[in-house]
Design a protein around this motif. Sequence first.
Motif, PDB file in Angstrom:
ATOM      1  N   ALA A  58       0.825  -1.203   0.000  1.00  0.00           N
ATOM      2  CA  ALA A  58       0.000   0.000   0.000  1.00  0.00           C
ATOM      3  C   ALA A  58       0.862   1.256   0.000  1.00  0.00           C
ATOM      4  N   SER A  59       1.914   1.265   0.801  1.00  0.00           N
ATOM      5  CA  SER A  59       2.728   2.479   0.923  1.00  0.00           C
ATOM      6  C   SER A  59       3.445   2.804  -0.383  1.00  0.00           C
ATOM      7  N   LEU A  60       3.811   1.803  -1.169  1.00  0.00           N
ATOM      8  CA  LEU A  60       4.452   2.075  -2.453  1.00  0.00           C
ATOM      9  C   LEU A  60       3.477   2.736  -3.430  1.00  0.00           C
ATOM     10  N   ALA A  61       2.224   2.301  -3.422  1.00  0.00           N
ATOM     11  CA  ALA A  61       1.228   2.931  -4.287  1.00  0.00           C
ATOM     12  C   ALA A  61       1.023   4.395  -3.905  1.00  0.00           C
ATOM     13  N   ILE A  62       0.963   4.659  -2.604  1.00  0.00           N
ATOM     14  CA  ILE A  62       0.812   6.042  -2.137  1.00  0.00           C
ATOM     15  C   ILE A  62       2.041   6.869  -2.493  1.00  0.00           C
ATOM     16  N   THR A  63       3.227   6.289  -2.321  1.00  0.00           N
ATOM     17  CA  THR A  63       4.452   7.000  -2.670  1.00  0.00           C
ATOM     18  C   THR A  63       4.473   7.353  -4.153  1.00  0.00           C
ATOM     19  N   ALA A  64       4.006   6.435  -4.990  1.00  0.00           N
ATOM     20  CA  ALA A  64       3.936   6.715  -6.423  1.00  0.00           C
ATOM     21  C   ALA A  64       3.015   7.899  -6.705  1.00  0.00           C
ATOM     22  N   LYS A  65       1.869   7.947  -6.031  1.00  0.00           N
ATOM     23  CA  LYS A  65       0.929   9.051  -6.239  1.00  0.00           C
ATOM     24  C   LYS A  65       1.551  10.374  -5.810  1.00  0.00           C
ATOM     25  N   LEU A  66       2.190  10.401  -4.657  1.00  0.00           N
ATOM     26  CA  LEU A  66       2.777  11.647  -4.160  1.00  0.00           C
ATOM     27  C   LEU A  66       3.963  12.087  -5.019  1.00  0.00           C
ATOM     28  N   THR A  67       4.703  11.126  -5.553  1.00  0.00           N
ATOM     29  CA  THR A  67       5.802  11.447  -6.465  1.00  0.00           C
ATOM     30  C   THR A  67       5.277  12.171  -7.697  1.00  0.00           C
ATOM     31  N   SER A  68       4.214  11.644  -8.272  1.00  0.00           N
ATOM     32  CA  SER A  68       3.604  12.267  -9.448  1.00  0.00           C
ATOM     33  C   SER A  68       3.003  13.621  -9.112  1.00  0.00           C
ATOM     34  N   ASN A  69       2.306  13.694  -7.976  1.00  0.00           N
ATOM     35  CA  ASN A  69       1.675  14.950  -7.583  1.00  0.00           C
ATOM     36  C   ASN A  69       2.693  16.062  -7.392  1.00  0.00           C
ATOM     37  N   LEU A  70       3.805  15.745  -6.740  1.00  0.00           N
ATOM     38  CA  LEU A  70       4.805  16.781  -6.475  1.00  0.00           C
ATOM     39  C   LEU A  70       5.375  17.342  -7.778  1.00  0.00           C
ATOM     40  N   LEU A  71       5.581  16.479  -8.753  1.00  0.00           N
ATOM     41  CA  LEU A  71       6.105  16.959 -10.034  1.00  0.00           C
ATOM     42  C   LEU A  71       5.143  17.948 -10.683  1.00  0.00           C
ATOM     43  N   LEU A  72       3.845  17.637 -10.686  1.00  0.00           N
ATOM     44  CA  LEU A  72       2.877  18.543 -11.295  1.00  0.00           C
ATOM     45  C   LEU A  72       2.736  19.832 -10.489  1.00  0.00           C
ATOM     46  N   LEU A  73       2.679  19.724  -9.173  1.00  0.00           N
ATOM     47  CA  LEU A  73       2.548  20.921  -8.335  1.00  0.00           C
ATOM     48  C   LEU A  73       3.745  21.852  -8.529  1.00  0.00           C
ATOM     49  N   SER A  74       4.935  21.281  -8.584  1.00  0.00           N
ATOM     50  CA  SER A  74       6.135  22.095  -8.803  1.00  0.00           C
ATOM     51  C   SER A  74       6.099  22.736 -10.186  1.00  0.00           C
ATOM     52  N   GLY A  75       5.608  21.983 -11.168  1.00  0.00           N
ATOM     53  CA  GLY A  75       5.515  22.517 -12.521  1.00  0.00           C
ATOM     54  C   GLY A  75       4.554  23.679 -12.630  1.00  0.00           C
ATOM     55  N   VAL A  76       3.420  23.608 -11.922  1.00  0.00           N
ATOM     56  CA  VAL A  76       2.452  24.703 -11.954  1.00  0.00           C
ATOM     57  C   VAL A  76       3.048  25.962 -11.325  1.00  0.00           C
ATOM     58  N   VAL A  77       3.787  25.800 -10.229  1.00  0.00           N
ATOM     59  CA  VAL A  77       4.451  26.955  -9.615  1.00  0.00           C
ATOM     60  C   VAL A  77       5.494  27.537 -10.570  1.00  0.00           C
ATOM     61  N   GLY A  78       6.284  26.662 -11.198  1.00  0.00           N
ATOM     62  CA  GLY A  78       7.270  27.142 -12.162  1.00  0.00           C
ATOM     63  C   GLY A  78       6.628  27.876 -13.326  1.00  0.00           C
ATOM     64  N   LEU A  79       5.502  27.361 -13.805  1.00  0.00           N
ATOM     65  CA  LEU A  79       4.783  28.029 -14.887  1.00  0.00           C
ATOM     66  C   LEU A  79       4.262  29.390 -14.436  1.00  0.00           C
ATOM     67  N   ALA A  80       3.706  29.448 -13.222  1.00  0.00           N
ATOM     68  CA  ALA A  80       3.199  30.720 -12.706  1.00  0.00           C
ATOM     69  C   ALA A  80       4.310  31.757 -12.613  1.00  0.00           C
ATOM     70  N   GLU A  81       5.500  31.327 -12.185  1.00  0.00           N
ATOM     71  CA  GLU A  81       6.607  32.273 -12.061  1.00  0.00           C
ATOM     72  C   GLU A  81       7.138  32.687 -13.437  1.00  0.00           C
TER      73      GLU A  81
END
Length: 298
Positions: A158-181
């Motif tokens: 279970a924890s690996l599936a959650i880690t995969a989701k958070l890994t993907s989420n962080l990349l998109l969240l960081s990308g949106v901030v980079g785009l905004a800047e």
Amino acid sequence: MDIAVLGMGRMGQALARRLLRGGHQVTVWNRTKGAARDIVSVGVVEAPTVTDAVHGVDVVVTMLSDDAAVRAVALGELRSSIGSTTSYADCSTISPTLSDELAERFPDRFVAMPIMGGPAAVVAGHATLLVGGDGDVVDRLSPMISSLSDTVRRYDTASLAITAKLTSNLLLLSGVVGLAESVAVGRCGGLSDDQLRDLLGARALAPGLQNRFDSVLAGSHSGWWTTVLAAKDAGLALGIAHAAEVELPMAAAVRHLYAAAASSGLNDADIAAVTNLYRSAGQAPGRAADSSSTGSSS
């Protein structure tokens, strides 16, 4: 299958709709009454309590906002009322630690199943399911899983599936901030939104960012992934790294920015609204335009 979906936010409702389209019997529950009104009108049954919702079902699905909500429901009324043969899939984005705890508390019946994709993708069957847990339990859930999506990534725990989701989420969240800047820099230098769209929107962005490009330009408030949830997810990603004694300064900044957006009155706005932090003279939040912030680097 008879399936209970607990949690009627945008994603929970999308799950219920997709499962109903797949021929399943769907019962739903939400802490706040009335949230399921729209999907009840198309054939979903709303139960007044968790106990009523899960009675006699084959599978219970939780789609809740955070660790506290999942813990309250799963380790409260759900644990005391779930049937002996009922499987349990949690689709929430929570901490890996809590997901592993759920696997221990619900032995031989639990899988983590976080979802990559928004409500529209879920309803259309285009989302990606990240499924982690015992293979026998996953096999029992195959009729439900196959009706949700053809794209499934399997993980041993279970924890690996959650880690995969958070890994993907962080990349998109960081990308949106980079785009905004980047948009802020372009505007400060005199580029129009049309010029920014021509420069960035069609060629330079990954598909996930292309989907939010126009929303970032507009500072859009509409959407499903709120700034509050973004700050939460970035914090969970930080927690994984900190447990391994790894520092993530950019992730910490990303979490701060979404938290700042939420506290500025954008708590229910989509993550694209983080761009509103940069609309005052194009400055980074909390920094005055002085000589130390405008000098060039070597």
